[in-house]
Design a protein around this motif. Structure first.
Motif, PDB file in Angstrom:
ATOM      1  N   SER A 201      31.211  43.356  35.037  1.00  0.00           N
ATOM      2  CA  SER A 201      30.460  44.214  35.945  1.00  0.00           C
ATOM      3  C   SER A 201      31.140  44.272  37.308  1.00  0.00           C
ATOM      4  O   SER A 201      31.266  45.347  37.913  1.00  0.00           O
ATOM      5  CB  SER A 201      29.030  43.690  36.081  1.00  0.00           C
ATOM      6  OG  SER A 201      28.310  44.423  37.048  1.00  0.00           O
ATOM      7  N   LEU A 202      31.592  43.113  37.801  1.00  0.00           N
ATOM      8  CA  LEU A 202      32.312  43.076  39.077  1.00  0.00           C
ATOM      9  C   LEU A 202      33.588  43.899  38.990  1.00  0.00           C
ATOM     10  O   LEU A 202      33.936  44.632  39.931  1.00  0.00           O
ATOM     11  CB  LEU A 202      32.639  41.629  39.443  1.00  0.00           C
ATOM     12  CG  LEU A 202      33.493  41.426  40.700  1.00  0.00           C
ATOM     13  CD1 LEU A 202      32.773  41.952  41.929  1.00  0.00           C
ATOM     14  CD2 LEU A 202      33.860  39.947  40.862  1.00  0.00           C
ATOM     15  N   ARG A 203      34.269  43.793  37.880  1.00  0.00           N
ATOM     16  CA  ARG A 203      35.508  44.554  37.688  1.00  0.00           C
ATOM     17  C   ARG A 203      35.238  46.052  37.789  1.00  0.00           C
ATOM     18  O   ARG A 203      35.992  46.794  38.426  1.00  0.00           O
ATOM     19  CB  ARG A 203      36.101  44.208  36.337  1.00  0.00           C
ATOM     20  CG  ARG A 203      37.488  44.743  36.081  1.00  0.00           C
ATOM     21  CD  ARG A 203      37.860  44.465  34.639  1.00  0.00           C
ATOM     22  NE  ARG A 203      39.256  44.727  34.359  1.00  0.00           N
ATOM     23  CZ  ARG A 203      39.743  44.904  33.141  1.00  0.00           C
ATOM     24  NH1 ARG A 203      38.934  44.849  32.096  1.00  0.00           N
ATOM     25  NH2 ARG A 203      41.019  45.130  32.951  1.00  0.00           N
ATOM     26  N   GLY A 204      34.162  46.515  37.164  1.00  0.00           N
ATOM     27  CA  GLY A 204      33.822  47.930  37.231  1.00  0.00           C
ATOM     28  C   GLY A 204      33.489  48.385  38.635  1.00  0.00           C
ATOM     29  O   GLY A 204      33.906  49.466  39.081  1.00  0.00           O
ATOM     30  N   ARG A 205      32.735  47.553  39.370  1.00  0.00           N
ATOM     31  CA  ARG A 205      32.376  47.916  40.745  1.00  0.00           C
ATOM     32  C   ARG A 205      33.606  47.929  41.648  1.00  0.00           C
ATOM     33  O   ARG A 205      33.742  48.798  42.519  1.00  0.00           O
ATOM     34  CB  ARG A 205      31.336  46.942  41.279  1.00  0.00           C
ATOM     35  CG  ARG A 205      29.992  47.016  40.557  1.00  0.00           C
ATOM     36  CD  ARG A 205      29.030  45.966  41.090  1.00  0.00           C
ATOM     37  NE  ARG A 205      28.784  46.151  42.509  1.00  0.00           N
ATOM     38  CZ  ARG A 205      28.277  45.212  43.305  1.00  0.00           C
ATOM     39  NH1 ARG A 205      27.998  44.017  42.801  1.00  0.00           N
ATOM     40  NH2 ARG A 205      28.056  45.455  44.582  1.00  0.00           N
ATOM     41  N   LEU A 206      34.505  46.968  41.443  1.00  0.00           N
ATOM     42  CA  LEU A 206      35.735  46.948  42.240  1.00  0.00           C
ATOM     43  C   LEU A 206      36.601  48.159  41.923  1.00  0.00           C
ATOM     44  O   LEU A 206      37.247  48.725  42.823  1.00  0.00           O
ATOM     45  CB  LEU A 206      36.513  45.660  41.975  1.00  0.00           C
ATOM     46  CG  LEU A 206      35.896  44.372  42.524  1.00  0.00           C
ATOM     47  CD1 LEU A 206      36.721  43.169  42.097  1.00  0.00           C
ATOM     48  CD2 LEU A 206      35.794  44.418  44.043  1.00  0.00           C
ATOM     49  N   SER A 209      35.245  50.971  43.838  1.00  0.00           N
ATOM     50  CA  SER A 209      35.519  50.779  45.257  1.00  0.00           C
ATOM     51  C   SER A 209      36.969  51.099  45.593  1.00  0.00           C
ATOM     52  O   SER A 209      37.262  51.672  46.652  1.00  0.00           O
ATOM     53  CB  SER A 209      35.194  49.338  45.658  1.00  0.00           C
ATOM     54  OG  SER A 209      35.373  49.136  47.044  1.00  0.00           O
ATOM     55  N   ILE A 210      37.893  50.739  44.687  1.00  0.00           N
ATOM     56  CA  ILE A 210      39.307  51.065  44.910  1.00  0.00           C
ATOM     57  C   ILE A 210      39.503  52.577  44.926  1.00  0.00           C
ATOM     58  O   ILE A 210      40.275  53.116  45.739  1.00  0.00           O
ATOM     59  CB  ILE A 210      40.174  50.410  43.824  1.00  0.00           C
ATOM     60  CG1 ILE A 210      40.178  48.890  43.996  1.00  0.00           C
ATOM     61  CG2 ILE A 210      41.614  50.934  43.868  1.00  0.00           C
ATOM     62  CD1 ILE A 210      40.845  48.139  42.864  1.00  0.00           C
ATOM     63  N   ASN A 211      38.815  53.293  44.048  1.00  0.00           N
ATOM     64  CA  ASN A 211      38.904  54.759  44.047  1.00  0.00           C
ATOM     65  C   ASN A 211      38.447  55.343  45.371  1.00  0.00           C
ATOM     66  O   ASN A 211      38.988  56.352  45.843  1.00  0.00           O
ATOM     67  CB  ASN A 211      38.065  55.337  42.910  1.00  0.00           C
ATOM     68  CG  ASN A 211      38.771  55.288  41.573  1.00  0.00           C
ATOM     69  OD1 ASN A 211      40.002  55.305  41.514  1.00  0.00           O
ATOM     70  ND2 ASN A 211      38.017  55.214  40.497  1.00  0.00           N
ATOM     71  N   ALA A 291      42.167  36.126  38.437  1.00  0.00           N
ATOM     72  CA  ALA A 291      41.847  36.086  37.009  1.00  0.00           C
ATOM     73  C   ALA A 291      40.453  36.650  36.753  1.00  0.00           C
ATOM     74  O   ALA A 291      40.223  37.370  35.777  1.00  0.00           O
ATOM     75  CB  ALA A 291      41.940  34.653  36.490  1.00  0.00           C
ATOM     76  N   LEU A 292      39.518  36.345  37.657  1.00  0.00           N
ATOM     77  CA  LEU A 292      38.139  36.798  37.472  1.00  0.00           C
ATOM     78  C   LEU A 292      38.031  38.315  37.557  1.00  0.00           C
ATOM     79  O   LEU A 292      37.445  38.965  36.687  1.00  0.00           O
ATOM     80  CB  LEU A 292      37.240  36.138  38.522  1.00  0.00           C
ATOM     81  CG  LEU A 292      35.739  36.383  38.386  1.00  0.00           C
ATOM     82  CD1 LEU A 292      35.197  35.700  37.152  1.00  0.00           C
ATOM     83  CD2 LEU A 292      35.004  35.879  39.636  1.00  0.00           C
ATOM     84  N   VAL A 293      38.614  38.899  38.606  1.00  0.00           N
ATOM     85  CA  VAL A 293      38.473  40.343  38.790  1.00  0.00           C
ATOM     86  C   VAL A 293      39.289  41.133  37.777  1.00  0.00           C
ATOM     87  O   VAL A 293      39.026  42.322  37.564  1.00  0.00           O
ATOM     88  CB  VAL A 293      38.872  40.763  40.220  1.00  0.00           C
ATOM     89  CG1 VAL A 293      38.000  40.086  41.250  1.00  0.00           C
ATOM     90  CG2 VAL A 293      40.350  40.481  40.494  1.00  0.00           C
ATOM     91  N   ALA A 438      41.110  42.977  49.000  1.00  0.00           N
ATOM     92  CA  ALA A 438      40.359  42.961  50.255  1.00  0.00           C
ATOM     93  C   ALA A 438      39.684  44.315  50.504  1.00  0.00           C
ATOM     94  O   ALA A 438      38.506  44.370  50.890  1.00  0.00           O
ATOM     95  CB  ALA A 438      41.292  42.611  51.411  1.00  0.00           C
ATOM     96  N   ALA A 439      40.434  45.412  50.279  1.00  0.00           N
ATOM     97  CA  ALA A 439      39.855  46.743  50.485  1.00  0.00           C
ATOM     98  C   ALA A 439      38.694  46.999  49.534  1.00  0.00           C
ATOM     99  O   ALA A 439      37.674  47.573  49.915  1.00  0.00           O
ATOM    100  CB  ALA A 439      40.933  47.808  50.310  1.00  0.00           C
ATOM    101  N   ALA A 440      38.850  46.542  48.278  1.00  0.00           N
ATOM    102  CA  ALA A 440      37.782  46.760  47.299  1.00  0.00           C
ATOM    103  C   ALA A 440      36.548  45.945  47.644  1.00  0.00           C
ATOM    104  O   ALA A 440      35.417  46.456  47.561  1.00  0.00           O
ATOM    105  CB  ALA A 440      38.283  46.395  45.901  1.00  0.00           C
ATOM    106  N   MET A 441      36.734  44.684  48.018  1.00  0.00           N
ATOM    107  CA  MET A 441      35.588  43.834  48.352  1.00  0.00           C
ATOM    108  C   MET A 441      34.862  44.352  49.597  1.00  0.00           C
ATOM    109  O   MET A 441      33.632  44.423  49.625  1.00  0.00           O
ATOM    110  CB  MET A 441      36.053  42.394  48.570  1.00  0.00           C
ATOM    111  CG  MET A 441      36.621  41.716  47.327  1.00  0.00           C
ATOM    112  SD  MET A 441      35.393  41.486  46.020  1.00  0.00           S
ATOM    113  CE  MET A 441      34.382  40.201  46.751  1.00  0.00           C
ATOM    114  N   VAL A 442      35.623  44.714  50.616  1.00  0.00           N
ATOM    115  CA  VAL A 442      35.007  45.247  51.831  1.00  0.00           C
ATOM    116  C   VAL A 442      34.341  46.589  51.537  1.00  0.00           C
ATOM    117  O   VAL A 442      33.272  46.902  52.047  1.00  0.00           O
ATOM    118  CB  VAL A 442      36.060  45.383  52.950  1.00  0.00           C
ATOM    119  CG1 VAL A 442      35.497  46.130  54.151  1.00  0.00           C
ATOM    120  CG2 VAL A 442      36.558  44.006  53.374  1.00  0.00           C
TER     121      VAL A 442
END
Length: 813
Positions: A201-206, A209-211, A291-293, A438-442
């Motif tokens: 789920s985190l991977r999908g949200r990131l 966010s990157i897009n 590894a997690l993301v 960093a950009a994705a998390m922010v």
């Protein structure tokens, strides 16, 4: 050293067991004999270690043999006895599903199959390409299926086949996949994601966010390097990486993890010093966060384990023990899955991490210059500016030296430019991965702040893209490369490392440092002003970006771009004052996204209007991603078609993006500003579509002073006949030929009424429909001449530019 020998004996045994089929009885006899020999040696007070190694080797052979059953292909014939017969399978999705053209690709761990004879239990994994059902589309976002879904699928099963010299069955078998199914019947009957639901789920949200934070294709590259999501990469970019021998940069592996470990270890040691275990926390956290993301794929987990082992060795003050420690981690992995030792991905990961780790003692451990009045300001800055590229150069060269024989042996070719390009590219990798994260998390908290950081990442990401694109395609065939090359190379590296003892290199660097003590710190201590300097650089970069954005605004002309999106339609209208209207987006999920990113100013993720002429997939499927990735002011549509195959996906995209929808009909006038007007000529209110739903498609006439464009979507002869005699003006300077040049359109009377000076046919190269029709081509050439007939399959993207009086044409090819 004994640990290294024990692990080596185990690995040799595993390899022997995988390559041979040894009966259990001889193994038992050899093991009993080895134990007896060990006891005899012990009684005589002789070393028993060789006997221990023999026993470990035999255990490795036994473990590999017990796991060496060949993966049998799972097909319709093997299940039902009939080739091509439909079977119904039930299982659980075991990876992160990805969009693949119009379907969704995922791995399914099977639990049972429903046959005419009843239900049978299965323990196989198959690769599935599924059409998402409408019910799923309406309640989930793309790719609609999720990790952990329990799914029932129906369709014919087939065995994978080799293609283009690539052993596709072996590749899938290495992932435990025994069959392939293309299905139009897939239903989710439950969800069982377990603990891995949160990482996916985190991977999908990131990913989303990157897009939002990065323009395309930089966002696609960032997703590939950080998250392992490669489906969004432009095909031409993938080809560039492949042709230059740098495609390994796109596949998350030990190389990426090793680079992160080395760079963050160096940065942490510089910031915190090498005191206790504190400075190891940063690289350890970053490795496992990475590894997690990335979704915790096996290749990354293996590399993260090896990286963690190395950090532990550094922490206990024994970095020289890295090879035994890495060997132990590899041995433990083969205990669980012996076959991984044969996988190229595992070999490359191990070699890359080992190569980077082994060179760490040779990296100069510089400290910031001390205080000395003789130091000039430029010496302090040069120290900090040159140190990191030098460290990155050492890391990149060590990774390449450690992996190239495996590439030559397994892939039978080495891109000569690949080594150079990789060396030049790897210094940018940590900044791309860490910056994208960093950009994705922010961006999850603030889209604007994420976009600001995204602009900082844009620089190294664009550097990597341009570097690969500019590199020559020089490939050396290595059919001659055998196991002997691998053995000789690694044996030679081992001897070299034994000769170049870290102590000797350390003394050399100590002498260099003692000779450079004059480079002491300035009274103003410029080293401490580095954070302020970096802040100034960031602010200057931001100002340059904003200035560039302002400077890249519209040039005062009307631009009409017809994109080459294959067998489909897509056009972008940019008015003199910079307003943007997209008409259709082709069939490819990312075709229009790529074209828009190449055409619009960098960072522009907005469209004022989007026109969906009709719901045929070759016009509307690409709009799904456009709505997800761009801020759209409003969507203009014609008649609704409840029976269209794309109806559910289209409505779901509208709903999840809260997009305003405006229905069009004949007579509507759209004022696009600066004197540009768009008139809607079709569909007609209260008039049926006749023999084809194509006749309900939206037709637009765009006019700017004396220059006009007629966009006819897929309308056929019935609608053309009406337009030819209807109340609206249809004479136009440029005609977008209807229905890709099909014989059902572009009638003689219609062409005479439009009387175009130029014609554009949007058509896919080598399409299966035979478009454009030969007779239609003859009529169009008679109207405009060969030089004024443009085709996207031959000319690529075609751009018409006008100031309202004159017309210019630019083609991609």
């Amino acid at each position: 050293m004994k640990l290294a020998f024990i692990v080596a004996a185990w690995l040799v045994g595993v390899i022997i067991g995988l390559e041979t089929q040894t009966a259990l009885l001889p193994l038992l006899l050899l093991m009993v004999g080895s134990v007896s020999l060990g006891l005899a040696l012990r009684l005589r007070q002789l070393p028993v270690f060789p006997t221990v190694l023999a026993i470990i080797l035999l255990l490795g052979v036994w473990r590999a043999d017990s796991n060496a059953d060949q993966l049998q292909p799972l097909t319709s014939e093997s299940l039902t006895g009939q080739s091509g017969a439909s079977v119904t399978l039930e299982g659980r999705i075991s990876n992160d599903p990805e969009t693949s053209d119009s379907r969704v690709k995922f791995s399914l761990d099977l639990s049972s199959a429903q046959l005419e004879s009843g239900q049978i239990l299965l323990d196989n994994r198959v690769l599935v390409f599924a059409e998402p059902p409408d019910g799923l589309v309406t309640r989930r976002s793309p790719p609609y299926f999720d990790y952990g879904d329990r799914v029932v699928i129906s369709g014919p099963m087939r065995a994978p086949e080799p293609f283009g010299g690539f052993d596709y069955p072996a590749y899938l078998a290495s992932q435990g996949i025994s069959g392939v199914m293309l299905t139009e019947s897939a239903a989710v009957i439950g969800e069982d994601a377990g603990w891995r639901e949160w990482p996916y789920s985190l991977r999908g949200r990131l990913s989303e966010s990157i897009n939002d934070a990065l323009p395309y294709p930089q966002s696609a590259l960032g997703q590939a390097l950080l998250l392992g999501l490669r489906s969004g990469l432009p095909p031409e970019m993938v080809d560039d990486f492949r042709s230059t021998g740098t495609s390994h940069l796109l596949a998350i592996s030990g190389l990426h993890v090793g680079v992160l470990v080395a760079m963050f270890l160096a940065a942490s040691a510089w910031l915190f010093g090498r005191r206790g275990f504190y400075f190891l926390a940063v690289p350890l956290i970053m490795v496992w966060a990475y590894a997690l993301v990335s979704g915790l794929p096996p290749s990354v987990v293996r590399a993260a384990v090896m990286g963690s082992v190395y950090l532990v060795a550094v922490g206990i003050g024994r970095p020289g023990s890295i090879i035994p420690a890495l060997a132990l981690s590899a041995g433990l992995m083969t205990v669980v899955s012996p076959e991984i030792i044969q996988r190229v991905s595992f070999q490359l990961s191990f070699a890359a991490v080992a190569g980077i780790a082994l060179t760490q003692p040779f990296v100069p451990q510089w400290s910031p210059p001390g205080i000395n009045d003789k130091q000039t300001w430029w010496q302090a800055w040069a120290f900090h500016l040159l140190r990191w590229p030098f460290v990155a150069l050492i890391i990149s060269r060590s990774a390449m030296l450690a992996t190239w024989p495996l590439l030559a042996f397994n892939f039978k070719e080495v891109a000569l430019s690949g080594i150079v390009v990789t060396v030049l590219a790897l210094p940018a990798m940590p900044f791309i991965m860490a910056g994208t994260l960093a950009a994705a998390m922010v961006g999850l908290v603030s889209t604007v702040a994420g976009q600001f950081l995204g602009w900082m990442v844009w620089v190294p990401t664009t550097y990597l893209i341009e570097l690969v694109q500019a590199s020559p395609d020089w490939t050396l065939e290595t059919d001659w490369a055998g196991m002997w090359l691998v053995a000789i190379w690694y044996a030679g590296l081992g001897v070299l490392l034994l000769f170049l003892r870290p102590g000797r290199i350390g003394r050399l660097w100590a002498s260099i440092k003692s000779g450079s003590k004059t480079m002491a710190s300035h009274p103003f201590e410029p080293a401490k002003t580095i954070p302020i300097g970096l802040g100034a650089v960031v602010m200057i970069a931001a100002a340059v970006v904003l200035w560039w954005q302002v400077g890249s605004s519209s040039d005062g002309d009307l631009h009409v771009h017809f994109f080459d999106v294959g067998q489909g339609d897509s056009a972008l209208i940019v008015t003199p004052d910079g307003r943007q209207m997209l008409v259709d987006a082709g069939a490819s999920p990312d075709g229009a996204i790529q074209a828009l990113s190449a055409t619009l100013p960098n960072g522009d993720r907005s469209l004022d209007l989007v026109v969906m002429t009709h719901l045929d997939a070759d016009h509307s499927r690409g709009l799904l991603n456009v709505l997800d990735q761009y801020q759209v002011g409003a969507v203009l549509v014609g008649k609704d078609d409840p029976d269209a195959a794309m109806r559910a996906q289209w409505q779901a995209a509208i709903d999840r993006n809260n997009t305003d929808v405006i229905s069009l009909q004949q007579g509507f006038q759209l004022d696009l500003g600066s004197g540009v007007m768009a008139e809607v000529l079709n569909p007609r209110l209260g008039v049926g579509s006749g023999s084809s739903a194509n006749n309900d498609a939206v037709v637009l006439r765009l006019a700017y002073d004396s220059i006009s464009f007629l966009l006819t979507a897929d309308v056929e002869s019935e609608t053309e006949s009406y337009l030819s005699t209807g109340p609206s003006e249809i004479q136009s300077t440029v005609l977008k030929a209807a229905h890709h040049g099909s014989k059902s359109s572009s009638t003689a009377n219609f062409l005479a009424a439009v009387d175009p000076d130029a014609v554009l046919i949007s058509v896919g190269e080598g399409n299966s429909f035979g478009h454009p029709n030969v007779d239609v081509l003859g009529r169009l050439v008679s109207q405009t001449g060969v030089d004024r007939l443009y085709r996207t399959d031959q000319d690529g993207d075609v751009e018409f530019v006008t100031d309202g009086r004159e017309l210019w044409v630019n083609t991609e090819r």
